[in-house]
Design a protein around this motif. Sequence first.
Motif, PDB file in Angstrom:
ATOM      1  N   ILE A  18       4.351   5.409  -7.967  1.00  0.00           N
ATOM      2  CA  ILE A  18       3.917   4.184  -7.302  1.00  0.00           C
ATOM      3  C   ILE A  18       2.502   4.417  -6.793  1.00  0.00           C
ATOM      4  N   GLY A  19       1.603   3.546  -7.183  1.00  0.00           N
ATOM      5  CA  GLY A  19       0.210   3.705  -6.793  1.00  0.00           C
ATOM      6  C   GLY A  19      -0.296   2.479  -6.066  1.00  0.00           C
ATOM      7  N   ARG A  42       0.846  -1.180   0.000  1.00  0.00           N
ATOM      8  CA  ARG A  42       0.000   0.000   0.000  1.00  0.00           C
ATOM      9  C   ARG A  42       0.885   1.235   0.000  1.00  0.00           C
ATOM     10  N   SER A  43       0.469   2.241  -0.701  1.00  0.00           N
ATOM     11  CA  SER A  43       1.194   3.506  -0.697  1.00  0.00           C
ATOM     12  C   SER A  43       0.649   4.331   0.451  1.00  0.00           C
ATOM     13  N   GLY A  90       4.409  10.358   1.707  1.00  0.00           N
ATOM     14  CA  GLY A  90       4.229   9.699   0.416  1.00  0.00           C
ATOM     15  C   GLY A  90       5.102   8.488   0.207  1.00  0.00           C
ATOM     16  N   ASP A 143       5.399   8.146  -3.832  1.00  0.00           N
ATOM     17  CA  ASP A 143       4.144   7.947  -4.565  1.00  0.00           C
ATOM     18  C   ASP A 143       4.076   8.817  -5.808  1.00  0.00           C
ATOM     19  N   ARG A 144       4.576  10.026  -5.741  1.00  0.00           N
ATOM     20  CA  ARG A 144       4.549  10.947  -6.878  1.00  0.00           C
ATOM     21  C   ARG A 144       5.788  10.804  -7.760  1.00  0.00           C
ATOM     22  N   ARG A 202       8.671  12.530  -2.673  1.00  0.00           N
ATOM     23  CA  ARG A 202       7.556  11.636  -2.406  1.00  0.00           C
ATOM     24  C   ARG A 202       7.642  10.448  -3.340  1.00  0.00           C
ATOM     25  N   THR A 218      -0.214   7.187   1.172  1.00  0.00           N
ATOM     26  CA  THR A 218      -0.638   8.515   0.764  1.00  0.00           C
ATOM     27  C   THR A 218      -1.413   9.246   1.859  1.00  0.00           C
ATOM     28  N   ALA A 277       6.129   4.495   0.133  1.00  0.00           N
ATOM     29  CA  ALA A 277       5.404   3.266  -0.206  1.00  0.00           C
ATOM     30  C   ALA A 277       5.792   2.205   0.812  1.00  0.00           C
TER      31      ALA A 277
END
Length: 92
Positions: free
Chosen positions: A84-85, A15-16, A23, A79-80, A77, A18, A25
């Motif tokens: 990575i989502g 899970r990220s 941010g 995720d950004r 971050r 977020t 992972a």
Amino acid sequence: MARIAAQTGRTTSVRSSTSTIFGNAMTGSAILVPNASIAAAGRLLEREKTFSDRPPGAAFWYENSNGLAEIAVNQGRADRDLAIGIPVEIVS
């Protein structure tokens, strides 16, 4: 779906984080190989002990306070910056 390849010998979901301001992972998996690399978003990420071990903007992974592999970007971050989502997979 992003894919993260690690030397774990198993597949697990990731899970990220977020919901945090960072941010990162969070994989939810312990990586038992001491100097394992994780491939994520077309990059090979090395293990570091602290964020300052890498220059600003550099991606890496570290063992978080729960003993689990967490992917991060120094002063960025994951995720950004790595796109990575959710969901993400770790595959051997």
